[in-house]
Write an enzyme that holds these catalytic residues in place. Structure first.
Site, short mmCIF file in Angstrom:
data_model
loop_
_atom_site.label_atom_id
_atom_site.label_comp_id
_atom_site.label_asym_id
_atom_site.label_seq_id
_atom_site.Cartn_x
_atom_site.Cartn_y
_atom_site.Cartn_z
CB CYS A 28 -1.50 7.20 1.72
SG CYS A 28 -2.54 5.98 2.54
CD GLU A 33 -1.73 2.27 1.83
OE1 GLU A 33 -1.40 3.25 1.11
OE2 GLU A 33 -1.80 2.33 3.06
#
Length: 476
Positions: free
Chosen positions: A284, A250
């Site tokens: 993020c 990720e």
């Protein structure tokens, strides 16, 4: 509350600092030293690997119902300990206490979801070509896992990785961030108190390069899961590929926000700003590149800037604070550089744009309008409280900007038109597309990026499947 003595967690036991080297853990709101995190030696890492290998068969063979009970008890303990866990997050990361409490709640849900899905790791029967053959596809835990988690979601990210691995029947060695170690260790203690067998989980801290190399190159490890930057993710993926090990990555994002002319610009600005300033923009999935139709552009920018100027910034432990400091001086330096560069290239400062006169690493919520695509902030994830706004005329122009970068983690669309929502969600190259809101991830939903934003999924049914491999059995 008192900040705890920091340790390693290896083979079910807490390993104190002793004579080993250690790292300072800093409160970003005051720049004071909270504690010292002991650094794992090569022998410590090897011991963690041995514990993972030794404990894996027993945990793999533990009935799913029993594994689920331990994960569910962990969630209960975390909820009961919310005041302390949230306080630790705020001290180590800086964000407001209310945000930290929400993070603890979500992290507990990760274990609860893992407990529920552990009971549903179904295989399937495949009709045989002759009556005497039974064909089966059987999911099995992949084996010991090496996990790496960053500092920006210090409860959620470790919980998501640990819960997924344990629910699937894997043992795990995790390296949380050295900047936010106490909250990770408290999650480890909750698991131990819930009855997790010793050795199934180990936590090590220290030199990221040395730890990642030693873990990933070990034949004990069968899977790697990492949350962090694209650059580091590439390095870890290369190491994992050399050992033919699965990697779930990720990685970074640079989330676009498309606000179409039929959307309410005031409501869109309010929704986006709240998401932008959550955790000081250090997420993020944080909405950053705001591409707004020219018909509502001025009203959107005016509202966004107005709200940003009124946002209350301060120590996350103080009542009423809406945004805390940045996590470290690196982010503060990045904000200064990116804002100066954007202004030099023609952007206009609508709000913020400077450090705040407070003891820690504080930066004012910042809105830049008229941003050009060639400035640094429009191409490198700011990872801070910086919103970039630019106008568009046509859908093709908006979609081109949304897909311009090699990142594709999260994206956001604001429109009242069903056809516009459908076309945008189909054509945006992103692992997550949110329409008229900014909640990009939940424990029960798959989360992961396209392109340079990663491989594989975390969360949901898909996240659990990442920790499993399928065996085909054909029996006559």
């Amino acid at each position: 509350m008192e900040y705890p003595e920091l340790t390693l967690l290896i083979g079910g036991r807490a390993v104190a600092a002793g004579q080993r080297p250690s790292l300072d853990v800093i409160d970003p709101a005051t720049q004071t030293v909270l504690g010292r995190q002991p650094v794992a030696s090569p022998d410590d890492i090897d011991e963690a690997l041995e514990s993972a290998q030794r404990s894996f068969p027993g945990w793999r063979d533990t009935p799913a119902l029993d594994r689920a009970a331990i994960l569910r008890r962990t969630a209960t303990l975390m909820r009961e300990r919310t005041p302390r866990l949230a306080w630790l997050i705020t001290r180590e990361l800086g964000k407001p206490l209310a945000e930290s409490e929400k993070e603890v709640a979500t992290a507990a849900e990760m274990f609860e979801w893992g407990a529920e899905e552990a009971r549903r790791t179904y295989g399937r029967l495949i009709p045989g070509r002759v009556g005497s053959i039974r064909q089966m596809a059987i999911p099995e835990p992949i084996g010991p896992v090496a996990a790496f988690a960053g500092w920006n979601a210090p409860a959620i990210t470790p919980s998501r990785k640990i819960a997924g691995a344990l629910a699937a029947g894997c043992s795990i060695v995790i390296k949380p961030s050295e900047e936010t170690p106490a909250i990770a260790l408290e999650i480890g203690r909750a698991l131990a108190d819930a009855g997790l067998p010793a050795g199934v989980l180990s936590m090590v801290f220290g030199d990221p390069g040395e730890i990642s190399r030693r873990l990933i190159e070990s034949p004990v490890i069968r899977m790697v899961t990492f949350t962090g930057s694209t650059a580091i993710g590439r390095e870890l993926a290369t190491m994992a590929a050399a050992g033919l090990k699965r990697a779930t990555l990720e990685l970074g994002g640079h989330a676009p926000v498309l606000v179409f002319g039929d959307a309410d610009p005031i409501q869109a600005a309010d929704t986006v700003l709240a998401a932008k300033l959550r955790n000081s923009g250090q997420i993020c999935t944080s909405p950053t590149r705001m591409v707004v139709h020219e018909s509502v552009y001025d009203r959107f920018v005016e509202r966004l800037a107005e709200r940003a100027r009124g946002w209350r910034v301060g120590n996350g432990l103080e009542a009423g604070v809406q945004m805390g400091p940045l996590a470290n001086p690196r982010r503060l330096a990045a904000m200064e550089t990116m804002v100066a560069d954007a202004l030099d290239r023609g952007a206009r400062l609508a709000a913020g744009g400077q450090r705040l006169d407070l003891p820690g690493w504080f930066w004012a919520p910042t809105v830049l309008s008229g941003v050009s695509a060639d400035c640094r902030a429009a191409n490198t994830e700011p990872f801070g409280p910086l919103a970039l706004v630019q106008p568009f005329k046509s859908m093709d122009e908006a979609l081109h900007e949304a897909n311009r970068l090699p990142f594709g983690l999260a994206s956001y669309v604001f429109t009242r038109d069903a056809a516009t929502a459908r076309i945008a969600s189909e054509r945006i190259e992103s692992g997550v597309v949110c329409i008229n809101h900014c909640q990009a991830s939940l424990p029960e939903t798959p989360f992961g990026g396209f392109k340079d934003s990663g491989l594989g999924k975390e969360g949901g049914v898909e996240g659990l499947q990442e920790f499993m491999q399928v065996k085909y059995v054909s029996q006559m």
